[in-house]
Design a protein around this motif. Structure first.
Motif, PDB file in Angstrom:
ATOM      1  N   MET A 105      -2.853  29.174  48.782  1.00  0.00           N
ATOM      2  CA  MET A 105      -1.908  30.063  49.472  1.00  0.00           C
ATOM      3  C   MET A 105      -1.241  31.018  48.476  1.00  0.00           C
ATOM      4  SD  MET A 105       0.032  27.767  52.344  1.00  0.00           S
ATOM      5  CE  MET A 105      -0.329  26.085  51.982  1.00  0.00           C
ATOM      6  N   GLN A 106      -0.884  30.486  47.306  1.00  0.00           N
ATOM      7  CA  GLN A 106      -0.245  31.326  46.283  1.00  0.00           C
ATOM      8  C   GLN A 106      -1.254  32.258  45.623  1.00  0.00           C
ATOM      9  OE1 GLN A 106       1.501  28.383  43.721  1.00  0.00           O
ATOM     10  NE2 GLN A 106       3.384  28.256  44.914  1.00  0.00           N
ATOM     11  N   ILE A 107      -2.416  31.702  45.232  1.00  0.00           N
ATOM     12  CA  ILE A 107      -3.412  32.484  44.483  1.00  0.00           C
ATOM     13  C   ILE A 107      -3.984  33.621  45.332  1.00  0.00           C
ATOM     14  CG2 ILE A 107      -5.687  32.363  43.336  1.00  0.00           C
ATOM     15  CD1 ILE A 107      -4.906  29.353  42.754  1.00  0.00           C
ATOM     16  N   LEU A 108      -4.298  33.308  46.623  1.00  0.00           N
ATOM     17  CA  LEU A 108      -4.939  34.301  47.488  1.00  0.00           C
ATOM     18  C   LEU A 108      -3.927  35.057  48.352  1.00  0.00           C
ATOM     19  CD1 LEU A 108      -8.003  32.133  48.643  1.00  0.00           C
ATOM     20  CD2 LEU A 108      -7.953  33.814  46.802  1.00  0.00           C
ATOM     21  N   SER A 109      -2.627  34.747  48.186  1.00  0.00           N
ATOM     22  CA  SER A 109      -1.548  35.399  48.963  1.00  0.00           C
ATOM     23  C   SER A 109      -1.791  35.308  50.468  1.00  0.00           C
ATOM     24  CB  SER A 109      -1.414  36.875  48.556  1.00  0.00           C
ATOM     25  OG  SER A 109      -1.156  36.991  47.186  1.00  0.00           O
ATOM     26  N   ILE A 110      -1.963  34.065  50.936  1.00  0.00           N
ATOM     27  CA  ILE A 110      -2.194  33.845  52.369  1.00  0.00           C
ATOM     28  C   ILE A 110      -1.140  32.879  52.914  1.00  0.00           C
ATOM     29  CG2 ILE A 110      -4.673  34.356  52.431  1.00  0.00           C
ATOM     30  CD1 ILE A 110      -5.217  31.373  52.059  1.00  0.00           C
ATOM     31  N   THR A 111      -0.931  32.937  54.244  1.00  0.00           N
ATOM     32  CA  THR A 111       0.053  32.064  54.896  1.00  0.00           C
ATOM     33  C   THR A 111      -0.572  30.684  55.130  1.00  0.00           C
ATOM     34  OG1 THR A 111      -0.695  32.684  57.106  1.00  0.00           O
ATOM     35  CG2 THR A 111       1.048  34.042  56.107  1.00  0.00           C
ATOM     36  N   PRO A 112       0.262  29.642  55.384  1.00  0.00           N
ATOM     37  CA  PRO A 112      -0.286  28.318  55.701  1.00  0.00           C
ATOM     38  C   PRO A 112      -1.251  28.353  56.892  1.00  0.00           C
ATOM     39  CG  PRO A 112       2.062  28.154  55.281  1.00  0.00           C
ATOM     40  CD  PRO A 112       1.726  29.616  55.274  1.00  0.00           C
ATOM     41  N   LEU A 125     -25.987  26.595  48.941  1.00  0.00           N
ATOM     42  CA  LEU A 125     -25.613  28.011  49.079  1.00  0.00           C
ATOM     43  C   LEU A 125     -24.112  28.151  49.330  1.00  0.00           C
ATOM     44  CD1 LEU A 125     -26.337  31.029  49.362  1.00  0.00           C
ATOM     45  CD2 LEU A 125     -26.859  30.598  51.776  1.00  0.00           C
ATOM     46  N   GLY A 126     -23.578  27.314  50.240  1.00  0.00           N
ATOM     47  CA  GLY A 126     -22.142  27.355  50.543  1.00  0.00           C
ATOM     48  C   GLY A 126     -21.302  26.996  49.332  1.00  0.00           C
ATOM     49  N   THR A 127     -21.760  26.012  48.551  1.00  0.00           N
ATOM     50  CA  THR A 127     -21.022  25.577  47.358  1.00  0.00           C
ATOM     51  C   THR A 127     -20.998  26.672  46.294  1.00  0.00           C
ATOM     52  OG1 THR A 127     -21.616  23.281  47.822  1.00  0.00           O
ATOM     53  CG2 THR A 127     -20.894  23.773  45.590  1.00  0.00           C
ATOM     54  N   ILE A 128     -22.127  27.338  46.071  1.00  0.00           N
ATOM     55  CA  ILE A 128     -22.180  28.441  45.095  1.00  0.00           C
ATOM     56  C   ILE A 128     -21.269  29.585  45.545  1.00  0.00           C
ATOM     57  CG2 ILE A 128     -23.686  30.224  44.084  1.00  0.00           C
ATOM     58  CD1 ILE A 128     -25.974  28.145  44.194  1.00  0.00           C
ATOM     59  N   LEU A 129     -21.354  29.924  46.846  1.00  0.00           N
ATOM     60  CA  LEU A 129     -20.487  30.986  47.393  1.00  0.00           C
ATOM     61  C   LEU A 129     -19.009  30.657  47.176  1.00  0.00           C
ATOM     62  CD1 LEU A 129     -21.892  32.139  50.867  1.00  0.00           C
ATOM     63  CD2 LEU A 129     -21.265  33.617  48.957  1.00  0.00           C
ATOM     64  N   ALA A 130     -18.640  29.379  47.456  1.00  0.00           N
ATOM     65  CA  ALA A 130     -17.238  28.957  47.310  1.00  0.00           C
ATOM     66  C   ALA A 130     -16.801  28.993  45.849  1.00  0.00           C
ATOM     67  CB  ALA A 130     -17.060  27.555  47.878  1.00  0.00           C
ATOM     68  N   ALA A 131     -17.685  28.555  44.953  1.00  0.00           N
ATOM     69  CA  ALA A 131     -17.352  28.522  43.521  1.00  0.00           C
ATOM     70  C   ALA A 131     -17.124  29.935  42.965  1.00  0.00           C
ATOM     71  CB  ALA A 131     -18.456  27.823  42.744  1.00  0.00           C
ATOM     72  N   LEU A 132     -17.820  30.906  43.537  1.00  0.00           N
ATOM     73  CA  LEU A 132     -17.709  32.295  43.054  1.00  0.00           C
ATOM     74  C   LEU A 132     -16.736  33.136  43.879  1.00  0.00           C
ATOM     75  CD1 LEU A 132     -21.523  32.978  42.460  1.00  0.00           C
ATOM     76  CD2 LEU A 132     -19.802  32.621  40.677  1.00  0.00           C
ATOM     77  N   ALA A 133     -16.182  32.539  44.964  1.00  0.00           N
ATOM     78  CA  ALA A 133     -15.393  33.320  45.940  1.00  0.00           C
ATOM     79  C   ALA A 133     -14.229  34.067  45.288  1.00  0.00           C
ATOM     80  CB  ALA A 133     -14.866  32.406  47.037  1.00  0.00           C
ATOM     81  N   SER A 152     -12.203  36.049  47.155  1.00  0.00           N
ATOM     82  CA  SER A 152     -11.198  36.309  48.190  1.00  0.00           C
ATOM     83  C   SER A 152     -11.261  35.236  49.268  1.00  0.00           C
ATOM     84  CB  SER A 152     -11.460  37.673  48.846  1.00  0.00           C
ATOM     85  OG  SER A 152     -12.693  37.642  49.543  1.00  0.00           O
ATOM     86  N   PHE A 153     -10.224  35.220  50.130  1.00  0.00           N
ATOM     87  CA  PHE A 153     -10.164  34.245  51.220  1.00  0.00           C
ATOM     88  C   PHE A 153     -11.357  34.401  52.166  1.00  0.00           C
ATOM     89  CE2 PHE A 153      -9.046  33.540  55.694  1.00  0.00           C
ATOM     90  CZ  PHE A 153      -8.840  32.175  55.664  1.00  0.00           C
ATOM     91  N   GLU A 154     -11.734  35.638  52.477  1.00  0.00           N
ATOM     92  CA  GLU A 154     -12.817  35.892  53.442  1.00  0.00           C
ATOM     93  C   GLU A 154     -14.134  35.286  52.958  1.00  0.00           C
ATOM     94  OE1 GLU A 154      -9.535  38.492  54.272  1.00  0.00           O
ATOM     95  OE2 GLU A 154     -10.658  38.207  52.407  1.00  0.00           O
ATOM     96  N   VAL A 155     -14.420  35.446  51.661  1.00  0.00           N
ATOM     97  CA  VAL A 155     -15.667  34.896  51.098  1.00  0.00           C
ATOM     98  C   VAL A 155     -15.605  33.369  51.091  1.00  0.00           C
ATOM     99  CG1 VAL A 155     -17.159  34.805  49.047  1.00  0.00           C
ATOM    100  CG2 VAL A 155     -16.049  36.962  49.685  1.00  0.00           C
ATOM    101  N   LEU A 156     -14.429  32.830  50.766  1.00  0.00           N
ATOM    102  CA  LEU A 156     -14.274  31.369  50.756  1.00  0.00           C
ATOM    103  C   LEU A 156     -14.448  30.787  52.158  1.00  0.00           C
ATOM    104  CD1 LEU A 156     -13.645  28.850  49.106  1.00  0.00           C
ATOM    105  CD2 LEU A 156     -11.206  29.301  49.413  1.00  0.00           C
ATOM    106  N   VAL A 186     -20.819  28.023  55.840  1.00  0.00           N
ATOM    107  CA  VAL A 186     -22.186  27.739  55.375  1.00  0.00           C
ATOM    108  C   VAL A 186     -22.292  26.264  54.952  1.00  0.00           C
ATOM    109  CG1 VAL A 186     -23.942  28.294  53.633  1.00  0.00           C
ATOM    110  CG2 VAL A 186     -22.605  30.137  54.680  1.00  0.00           C
ATOM    111  N   GLN A 187     -21.260  25.776  54.254  1.00  0.00           N
ATOM    112  CA  GLN A 187     -21.238  24.352  53.876  1.00  0.00           C
ATOM    113  C   GLN A 187     -21.254  23.455  55.111  1.00  0.00           C
ATOM    114  OE1 GLN A 187     -17.671  24.023  51.360  1.00  0.00           O
ATOM    115  NE2 GLN A 187     -18.976  23.200  49.762  1.00  0.00           N
ATOM    116  N   ALA A 188     -20.489  23.840  56.124  1.00  0.00           N
ATOM    117  CA  ALA A 188     -20.400  23.043  57.349  1.00  0.00           C
ATOM    118  C   ALA A 188     -21.744  22.978  58.082  1.00  0.00           C
ATOM    119  CB  ALA A 188     -19.319  23.602  58.273  1.00  0.00           C
TER     120      ALA A 188
END
Length: 479
Positions: A43-50, A93-101, A103-107, A113-115
């Motif tokens: 929330m702090q790093i990506l400046s997003i609400t709960p 694929l989902g794990t690599i995307l998340a590791a490199l994300a 922004s919030f949208e990419v994460l 994809v992981q799901a």
């Protein structure tokens, strides 16, 4: 067409198949809970609400809620190897995307994809275990899966807390990646086709109704539990549309000769009781696993790492108990495990309802460990006994029903627990002279958390009543 279910069990390399499934299942469950601990940092790093951050969990659950019901169909259309390798590819694929994300949208995309990978893997894992192990050894095998499914979420928060303090949240995914790759290599080398491909007719309307139905229910309850509240138009519409779609889906399945999910599985009474027990158990597990860390971090001011450490013993004990309970189930059946297990869970929840800022670490560790022992006595025996009553051709449908309803139970359980907690906070603040005084916020939060545990205790009491109807299944339809 390959009659793969006709493979003699002696020709199956059971151990390598089991290792491939357990490795991939472990890391899937690990990344799920590990990320939950990182939400406050994100929330702090990506400046997003709960409310926005919760979509990382809701999006994951929503994808599972839509995909898992279709898994029974997929198990009859594709081979075990095809589904396993595909699920691992999505997970990687989902794990690599998340590791490199960046922004919030990419994460969020990475989580979806992981799901997809997890949604394909979970039913495949349970179905494969049912096919490769005879009924008299099935409890021990399901206990091994229970070990993985429970230990992974237990160590997830601890490892995540350590990684967040010393590195960054990206390392949650970098750590998971090598294990997924090893699981994929094991699967390519050792995974065998154990199910028969029947290629039933695909009914597009059933898929649409199922997706809207389960998706609507999961979305509605998840939204209510986050920030929308039960009075929100979005929540009410989602739940009503979901419920109506599920009713239409159920009617359609009962009218079809080749249904997408064969709901005739519910004609087997122990399967129905098993589904209900698993549903209630998942509500208890997931609601308490949300509320307890929340209180440790927000209420008691612990770091994510310390909160994870406090919950670690209970998770490890649960993992150790799962194979033991599996063997006891094979020997004695489900009743003498489920009833004492639910009594233990009820008592643990009652003690948890007195949690406060004065609660000691020892109190929390002992109670959480006791709760996890009780859960290990309920979950796997109820699930295995229920599916044991089904004829072999209904295994894909039975595992799809069980796994789908687990996701729905998770969404409903957490939403209700959060709602009870919020209501408790509001009622406390209404009774004080100055609700705006910061000194009243922690007692109000504590009061809400205590109410959430009372809700969990009520669910456990319902489960205890149901457990008296469980009977051991005599398996005669397969050898």
């Amino acid at each position: 067409m390959q009659g793969t279910s006709e493979i003699n069990n002696k020709q199956l390399k059971v151990l390598p198949i089991l290792i491939s499934l357990l490795l991939s299942g472990f890391i899937g469950m690990f990344s799920e809970t590990a990320l939950n601990v990182a939400l406050s940092d994100l929330m702090q790093i990506l400046s997003i609400t709960p409310a926005t951050a919760q979509w990382l969990t809701t999006g994951y659950l929503l994808t599972l809620g839509i995909l898992v019901p279709v898994s029974g169909l997929l198990l009859q259309w594709f081979t075990t190897r095809q589904l396993f390798i595909t699920s691992l590819c999505f997970s990687i694929l989902g794990t690599i995307l998340a590791a490199l994300a960046p922004s919030f949208e990419v994460l969020l995309l990475a989580r979806v994809v992981q799901a997809i990978g997890t949604g394909l893997l979970l039913p495949l894992m349970f179905n494969t275990i049912l096919v490769i192990f005879p009924a008299e050894k099935r409890g021990a095998a399901m206990g091994m899966i229970g070990l993985v499914i429970m230990v992974a979420p237990a160590i997830g928060p601890t490892v995540a807390g350590l990684l967040i303090e010393n590195l960054s949240w990206h390392w949650i995914f970098w750590l998971a990646l090598p294990v997924l790759i090893i699981a994929l290599i094991c699967g390519i080398l050792f995974m065998q086709n154990v199910t028969k491909i029947t290629k039933p007719k695909i009914d597009a309307l059933s898929i649409v109704l199922s997706s809207i139905g389960f998706g609507g229910i999961v979305f509605g309850f998840s939204s209510a539990g986050e920030s929308e509240g039960w009075g929100s138009q979005k929540v009410i519409i989602a739940i009503i549309v979901g419920a109506v779609s599920l009713i239409l889906f159920g009617i359609r399945q009962m009218m079809m000769k080749q249904p997408m999910i064969n709901l005739r599985a519910f004609r087997f009474p122990m399967f129905s009781v098993g589904v209900l027990m698993v549903f209630l158990c998942m509500m208890i597990i997931l609601s308490s696993m949300l509320i307890l860390p929340m209180y440790l971090i927000t209420g008691l001011g612990y770091t994510a790492f310390k909160a994870g450490l406090l919950l670690l013993p209970g998770g490890i004990i649960n993992g150790i108990m799962s194979p033991i309970m599996g063997r006891l189930f094979d020997k004695y059946g489900p009743k003498w495990l489920a009833i004492p297990g639910l009594i233990i869970v009820t008592v643990a929840m009652w003690f948890f309802s007195s949690i406060s800022v004065t609660s000691t670490n020892a109190f929390i560790i002992v109670l959480h460990s006791t709760l996890m022992i009780g859960v290990s006595m309920i979950f796997m025996p109820s699930q295995t006994n229920g599916i044991n009553q089904l004829p072999r051709e209904l295994y894909p449908d039975g595992t799809a029903i069980m796994n789908t309803l687990q996701q729905v139970a998770g969404a409903i359980g957490t939403a209700l627990a959060v709602s009870v907690m919020a209501a408790g906070q509001k009622s406390y603040l209404r009774g004080v002279t100055n609700p705006e005084d910061p000194a009243n916020l922690l007692p109000a939060f504590t009061h809400g958390v205590q109410g959430a545990f009372i809700f969990g205790m009520c669910v456990a009491i319902v489960g205890l009543i149901c457990s008296f109807f469980i009977k051991r299944v005599k398996v005669e339809h397969q050898k």
